[in-house]
Design a protein around this motif. Structure first.
Motif, short mmCIF file in Angstrom:
data_model
loop_
_atom_site.label_atom_id
_atom_site.label_comp_id
_atom_site.label_asym_id
_atom_site.label_seq_id
_atom_site.Cartn_x
_atom_site.Cartn_y
_atom_site.Cartn_z
N GLY A 99 -66.51 -40.47 45.51
CA GLY A 99 -65.91 -41.74 45.57
C GLY A 99 -66.78 -42.68 46.25
N VAL A 100 -67.56 -42.20 47.57
CA VAL A 100 -68.32 -42.81 48.24
C VAL A 100 -69.50 -43.44 47.56
N GLN A 101 -70.04 -42.52 46.71
CA GLN A 101 -71.43 -42.94 45.88
C GLN A 101 -71.06 -43.90 44.83
N PHE A 102 -69.85 -43.77 44.20
CA PHE A 102 -69.21 -44.73 43.31
C PHE A 102 -69.17 -46.09 43.82
N LEU A 103 -68.58 -46.18 45.17
CA LEU A 103 -68.43 -47.49 45.54
C LEU A 103 -69.81 -48.21 46.08
N GLU A 104 -70.75 -47.20 46.36
CA GLU A 104 -72.19 -47.81 46.80
C GLU A 104 -72.85 -48.24 45.31
N GLU A 105 -72.51 -47.72 44.29
CA GLU A 105 -72.97 -48.01 42.96
C GLU A 105 -72.51 -49.32 42.67
N GLN A 106 -71.34 -49.66 42.88
CA GLN A 106 -70.34 -50.45 42.02
C GLN A 106 -70.24 -51.78 42.99
N ALA A 107 -70.53 -51.63 44.38
CA ALA A 107 -69.86 -52.60 45.09
C ALA A 107 -70.95 -52.90 46.57
N LEU A 108 -71.79 -51.91 46.77
CA LEU A 108 -72.66 -52.29 47.90
C LEU A 108 -73.61 -53.63 47.66
#
Length: 215
Positions: A99-108
């Motif tokens: 989930g952390v990786q997904f958020l980094e990809e989508q929102a960072l």
């Protein structure tokens, strides 16, 4: 006079009163919504939380239980100091390292919209967070994490049983159940799936159904 004239008039008056109060509220807070940059949770008015206002910001960093978001008002005033980011938690969601990786990809480092749900302690706010993928496609990151099996639903603090929050929790549960049914992400692990779905998940869904009946 119509036999229903009195009742219809009362409903019309109620509607006009609501619109009047809403107009006064917007007039009172429109300057803050458009101009004020919130740099700490204590600056956010309680009314903004109650009304579930949607704000805009840029994600500065992603952590295992929150995002740090630089709030950007619609009309930004020049500020000589470097603004501090707000600590934003994904409302109703607990996510894993995927989930952390997904958020980094989508929102960072991207612009997001975050809708205020409730305060979380003294330094955080539970929110729904959305990011635009195209002109016609918007990702609700809370739901998308669950839909992909990168997290699970967790109860919100306190007694958040207003209609908006109940609808949010229903959508989150539907996303989680989809991932569980498709055995996606963490639901691939049989033991984790069994424990969460049979004990925590079912109990929590029962609580939601009780709130729905009482609403």
């Amino acid at each position: 006079m119509s036999p229903h004239g009195g009742r219809g008039g009362a409903k019309e008056n109620d509607g006009n009163d609501f619109l009047h109060r809403l107009s006064l509220f917007i007039d009172k807070h429109i300057t803050a919504i458009n101009h004020k940059r919130f740099t700490c949770v204590s600056q956010v008015p309680n009314e903004f939380i109650k009304k579930h206002f949607k704000l805009r910001g840029q994600v500065q960093s992603v952590h295992n239980d929150h995002l740090l978001v630089d709030h950007k008002p619609i009309i930004s005033l020049k500020n000589s100091t470097v603004p501090k980011p707000l600590k934003i938690n994904l409302a109703g969601v607990e996510y894993n390292k995927e989930g952390v990786q997904f958020l980094e990809e989508q929102a960072l480092n991207k612009q997001v919209w975050f809708r205020l749900i409730q305060f979380k302690g003294h330094d955080g706010i539970n929110c729904t967070v959305s990011t635009r993928k195209s002109m016609f496609k918007v990702f609700n990151l809370n739901e998308e994490i669950l839909h992909r099996g990168y997290g699970k639903v967790v109860p919100l603090m306190g007694h958040s049983t207003d209609a908006f929050t109940l609808r949010l929790m229903q959508r989150l549960l539907q996303a989680e159940m989809y991932a569980e049914k498709k055995e996606k992400g963490l639901w691939k692990e049989e033991e984790t799936s069994y424990f969460t779905s049979s004990i925590v998940g079912k109990a929590f869904r029962k609580i939601i159904n009780i709130f729905k009946k009482g609403a």
